[in-house]
Design an enzyme around this catalytic site. Structure first.
Site, PDB file in Angstrom:
ATOM      1  N   HIS A  69       0.894  -1.239   0.021  1.00 28.48           N
ATOM      2  CA  HIS A  69       0.099   0.105  -0.042  1.00 28.48           C
ATOM      3  C   HIS A  69       0.668   1.174   0.161  1.00 28.48           C
ATOM      4  O   HIS A  69       0.717   1.947  -1.041  1.00 28.48           O
ATOM      5  CB  HIS A  69      -1.056  -0.013   1.218  1.00 28.48           C
ATOM      6  CG  HIS A  69      -1.754   1.184   1.588  1.00 28.48           C
ATOM      7  ND1 HIS A  69      -2.359   1.857   0.519  1.00 28.48           N
ATOM      8  CD2 HIS A  69      -1.496   2.002   2.585  1.00 28.48           C
ATOM      9  CE1 HIS A  69      -2.656   2.866   1.028  1.00 28.48           C
ATOM     10  NE2 HIS A  69      -2.321   3.202   2.526  1.00 28.48           N
ATOM     11  N   HIS A  94       3.967   6.761   5.582  1.00 30.10           N
ATOM     12  CA  HIS A  94       2.691   7.598   5.742  1.00 30.10           C
ATOM     13  C   HIS A  94       1.857   6.813   7.110  1.00 30.10           C
ATOM     14  O   HIS A  94       1.184   7.421   7.714  1.00 30.10           O
ATOM     15  CB  HIS A  94       1.835   7.956   4.830  1.00 30.10           C
ATOM     16  CG  HIS A  94       0.905   6.901   4.375  1.00 30.10           C
ATOM     17  ND1 HIS A  94       1.222   6.134   2.982  1.00 30.10           N
ATOM     18  CD2 HIS A  94      -0.235   6.611   4.607  1.00 30.10           C
ATOM     19  CE1 HIS A  94       0.317   5.393   3.002  1.00 30.10           C
ATOM     20  NE2 HIS A  94      -0.815   5.581   3.724  1.00 30.10           N
ATOM     21  N   ASP A  95       1.884   5.645   6.935  1.00 32.79           N
ATOM     22  CA  ASP A  95       1.269   4.718   7.944  1.00 32.79           C
ATOM     23  C   ASP A  95       1.908   4.382   9.078  1.00 32.79           C
ATOM     24  O   ASP A  95       1.396   3.662  10.119  1.00 32.79           O
ATOM     25  CB  ASP A  95       0.450   3.606   7.328  1.00 32.79           C
ATOM     26  CG  ASP A  95      -0.970   4.106   6.709  1.00 32.79           C
ATOM     27  OD1 ASP A  95      -1.553   5.096   6.817  1.00 32.79           O
ATOM     28  OD2 ASP A  95      -1.327   3.399   5.751  1.00 32.79           O
ATOM     29  N   GLU A  98       1.384   6.044  12.622  1.00 36.32           N
ATOM     30  CA  GLU A  98       0.055   5.785  12.989  1.00 36.32           C
ATOM     31  C   GLU A  98      -0.077   4.278  13.590  1.00 36.32           C
ATOM     32  O   GLU A  98      -0.711   3.938  14.406  1.00 36.32           O
ATOM     33  CB  GLU A  98      -0.825   6.131  11.854  1.00 36.32           C
ATOM     34  CG  GLU A  98      -2.117   5.588  11.946  1.00 36.32           C
ATOM     35  CD  GLU A  98      -2.991   6.261  13.155  1.00 36.32           C
ATOM     36  OE1 GLU A  98      -2.713   7.275  13.746  1.00 36.32           O
ATOM     37  OE2 GLU A  98      -4.130   5.693  13.719  1.00 36.32           O
ATOM     38  N   ASP A  99       0.456   3.416  12.836  1.00 37.99           N
ATOM     39  CA  ASP A  99       0.077   1.809  13.158  1.00 37.99           C
ATOM     40  C   ASP A  99       1.282   1.162  13.512  1.00 37.99           C
ATOM     41  O   ASP A  99       1.212  -0.001  13.791  1.00 37.99           O
ATOM     42  CB  ASP A  99      -0.315   1.367  11.665  1.00 37.99           C
ATOM     43  CG  ASP A  99      -1.627   2.157  11.250  1.00 37.99           C
ATOM     44  OD1 ASP A  99      -2.227   2.477  11.816  1.00 37.99           O
ATOM     45  OD2 ASP A  99      -1.677   1.950   9.825  1.00 37.99           O
ATOM     46  N   ASP A 160      -3.150   8.635  -1.056  1.00 33.77           N
ATOM     47  CA  ASP A 160      -3.364   7.549  -0.094  1.00 33.77           C
ATOM     48  C   ASP A 160      -4.830   7.403  -0.436  1.00 33.77           C
ATOM     49  O   ASP A 160      -5.236   5.870  -0.410  1.00 33.77           O
ATOM     50  CB  ASP A 160      -3.266   7.945   1.381  1.00 33.77           C
ATOM     51  CG  ASP A 160      -3.489   7.020   2.415  1.00 33.77           C
ATOM     52  OD1 ASP A 160      -3.503   5.592   2.011  1.00 33.77           O
ATOM     53  OD2 ASP A 160      -4.107   7.290   3.558  1.00 33.77           O
TER      54      ASP A 160
HETATM   55 MN    MN Z   1      -2.757   4.470   3.933  1.00 31.09          MN
END
Ligand code: MN
Length: 745
Positions: A69, A94-95, A98-99, A160
């Site tokens: 992704h 980018h993630d 956050e994750d 995204d």
């Molecule tokens: Mn994403």
């Protein structure tokens, strides 16, 4: 012996996955190649490794490794938005914050503050967007706040979202509906505003695929079926123009581009025509390879060649060469009469303009030296910042204001001195006055548009020249809020009204003080709160105001008890039957067995059928938890659905009908056809005679040889309705049969 084989297979897929990932990574590097400076390649590699490591145990809903992704998002950033190395690094990461376990500090240590700031912005958006309780409108505001830092945050967010839309198939149906609604409601307009036409179009088409699957398939199929005929027509149309351009020694590309499914569907809905009647299924695009100093002149030369060959429609000339849109779009559009009496839209632009049209903002930056147009973007950002600073407006209002004032199409108008001002389509003289200055706005009593006197509510058109007339005695009133569309005017008017209210409330406050003194209790916070609660008002200010305008009579306070220094209002009497019960009883009396609500117990649930779209069994529906009335069932293609799903996703419940032939539902159909003797009896015979469907009401109006019939009838489900519609359509002389979409229709 089964076990070792399984493991071998597993390792094999793992190996294959690794190869695929490397291939994806290498094509990203290839795409970045022209932009790589010394050391950049290593940075991209580090980002890829960091992200791959961080996501290594995660998989997407489709089963693929998660890292596919971020890789795809980076690819979109480079290839479709024209962003560079730093944005790709951000897209890859980018993630992560956050994750995964990666922290912002890790990113900063490795890549520096610029990249860390962008990742921080992206993480903040993700945080609010994913929180269940937060409204989409609030999210949207947050997204825009990041604009004030770095527009790349928005661009990467759009990439995204685009990739998530492209891979939405593996998500659950409810998720598909929610994400699609958000996309069409918020992200597509935003992409449009950033000048990313291709991305906007793809987002709209993909959303429609999930929100309106039947219409989507139908139009896609018809487009495919008519492709050969269309290509033939386009070639016939292009041939003479091509010859002329070649004789004129132009370097050019020319081709016919089909319009998007979403835009064709919009036209069908808006104009009430059939697919066959939508004349502009495609546009001809001519892209000139001209040097910057000659591009405008060349575009007009080409325009002249085209209109020598085909006759133009004068109202449909759009000159965005002289006045580019504020998202940077430049081109010349005209619509001409082509062969076979068909109108054809022709778009003329240079290569540079084309790149801006496709890649928007990023391409705009690339060309901004010397173009002298960068001011428009800056102005736009500045206006957004201003609107955002007005913190106390609530998010939903804000989103609405934002959409009308920043995302709408624009007009350009002139001040008496000839300065240009861009305003959203639909802006009034009063909007213009506020755009000049808030003092000019609040004193505005009228305007002269092109030297003619008009009221403040007069809607402006491109090219108008406006002179504002003011009076010192004028002041804003509530009604002005209905006249203006720009965020700036709205917020200034609200400020003024609040100020006015405060002044009036001061009188009420004084009256209350005196009254409380008379009663022998003090004017303190406790007593005021008691009274505000008793009168069910949102704030003391509202309470004082209502006293001042005599909506609340202070004589009533005599009846209240006084205990020491405290005033004790009587307990409010509860109404015997609450309104909401009545409502839901009414809706629930149709036995409520035909609806199943997933995720809940299979108990019968009281629900309402939404008046706006009148669902019947068999329709694709969703349940919406309303504050007062329990569950309301809407069709997924209800005109209000996108707004509800996008803003209140957490209140949406998945629902499905169960077949039930005992209960009938009221619905409406509209029939248009040739006015013929006996047409009414033919229709009613079919409905109530042959198909045994009960008619509730019928009106037929005839006009100039045509008739329009509106029939309300009771059907059991969509299947029965579809059958009826098909049978009616096959009657001789019937033009169209449509189901009502709304109460008003
Ligand atoms: Mn994403």
């Amino acid at each position: 012996m089964a076990e070792p084989v399984e493991i071998a297979k597993y390792n094999l897929t793992r190996e294959q996955e690794k190869k695929d990932l490397l291939r994806q990574y290498r094509s990203l590097l290839r795409a970045l190649k022209p932009k790589l400076k010394p050391g950049d390649k290593e940075l991209v590699r580090t980002a890829f490794e960091m992200a791959a490591e961080a996501h290594k145990t995660m998989r997407r809903k489709s089963g693929e490794p998660y890292i596919t992704h971020p890789l795809a998002v980076a690819m979109i950033c480079v290839e479709e938005i024209g962003l560079g190395v730093r944005s790709s690094i951000c897209a890859l990461l980018h993630d992560t914050v956050e994750d995964t376990d990666v922290t912002l500090e890790d990113v900063e240590r490795e890549f520096g503050t610029e990249i860390a700031r962008i990742i921080d912005g992206l993480t903040k958006i993700a945080n609010v967007v994913d929180a269940n309780t937060t409204q989409q409108a609030e999210n949207f505001k947050k997204i825009l706040l990041t604009l004030t830092d770095d527009p790349r945050v928005i661009l990467i967010k759009l990439a995204d979202r685009l990739h998530n839309m492209r891979t939405l198939d593996s998500m659950k149906h409810e998720k598909q509906l929610k994400i699609s609604s958000e996309t069409v409601y918020v992200y597509a307009p935003l992409a449009h505003r950033m000048g990313l036409y291709n991305i906007k179009t793809e987002m709209e088409d993909l959303s429609m695929k999930y929100l309106e699957p039947e219409e989507y398939k139908e139009i896609a199929q018809k487009l495919a079926e008519t492709k050969r005929e269309r290509t033939r027509f386009i070639n016939e149309f292009i041939r003479p123009i091509k010859d002329k351009l070649e004789q004129g020694n132009f370097n050019f590309e020319i081709h016919g581009r089909p319009k998007s499914i979403h835009s064709i569907w919009n036209k069908i809905k808006k104009k009430g025509v059939s697919f066959e009647e939508v004349y502009d299924l495609f546009a001809i695009r001519i892209i000139l390879d001209s040097p910057p100093e000659k591009e405008k002149e060349d575009c007009w030369k080409v325009y002249s060649m085209i209109t020598d060959e085909y006759n133009p429609s004068p109202e449909r000339l759009r000159d965005w060469l002289s006045n580019p849109k504020s998202n940077g779009y430049e081109a010349l559009h005209t619509t001409v009469m082509g062969p076979q009496g068909r109108w054809v839209e022709v778009q003329i632009r240079s290569k540079r303009m084309n790149e801006i049209a496709e890649k928007g903002l990023a391409a705009h930056w690339k060309y901004k030296e010397g173009a002298g147009e960068e001011g428009r973007f800056e102005q736009w950002f500045q206006q957004i910042r201003e609107a955002l600073n007005n913190q106390d407006s609530n998010s939903l209002d804000f989103l609405q204001d934002f959409k009308t004032s920043f995302l709408a199409e624009e007009i350009y108008v002139y001040t008496p001195k000839g300065d240009v001002k861009m305003l959203p389509l639909g802006a009034t003289a009063l909007d213009f006055a506020f755009s000049v200055h808030s003092m000019v706005g609040s004193k505005c009593i009228g305007a002269k548009v092109n030297h003619k006197l008009v009221p403040i509510s007069h809607k402006l058109r491109s090219g108008d020249q406006i002179e504002i007339i003011t009076s010192a005695k004028q002041k804003p009133n509530e009604n002005w809020l209905n006249i203006v569309v720009t965020a700036k005017a709205k917020s200034k008017i609200k400020d003024a009204l609040k100020e006015e209210k405060r002044k009036i409330a001061d009188e009420g406050k004084y009256l209350l003080q005196r009254k409380l003194e008379q009663l022998g209790v003090s004017f303190n916070q406790h007593n005021i709160e008691e009274l505000v609660v008793f009168y069910k008002l949102p704030s003391p200010l509202d309470f004082y105001y209502k006293i001042a305008v005599k909506e609340i009579d202070l004589k009533e306070l005599k009846e209240f008890q006084v205990l020491g220094d405290k005033i004790i209002p009587p307990k409010p009497v509860k109404p015997l039957v609450e309104h909401k019960d009545e409502e839901s009883l009414k809706a629930g009396n149709k036995k409520d067995a035909e609806l199943i609500i997933f995720g809940e117990s299979s108990d019968r649930i009281v629900y309402n059928l939404a008046a706006c779209c009148k669902p019947i069994p068999g329709d694709d529906v969703f349940g919406f938890v309303t504050t007062g009335k329990g569950l309301t069932i809407h069709r997924t293609n209800c005109p209000n659905a996108a707004k509800l799903l996008a803003n209140y996703g957490h209140r949406v419940v998945k629902t499905k009908w169960v077949k039930n032939k005992e209960i009938s539902f009221l619905t409406g159909i509209k029939i248009v056809g040739l006015d013929d003797v006996g047409v009414v009896s033919k229709i009613t015979n079919l409905i109530s005679g042959e198909l045994r469907i009960n008619i509730n009401a019928i009106t037929i109006e005839a006009k100039e040889g045509l008739f329009e019939g509106n029939i309300k009838l009771y059907v059991h489900d969509k299947e029965e309705l579809d059958k009826l519609v098909n049978r009616l359509k096959s009657l001789p002389g019937i033009e169209s049969v449509d189901r009502y979409d709304t109460e008003a229709a």
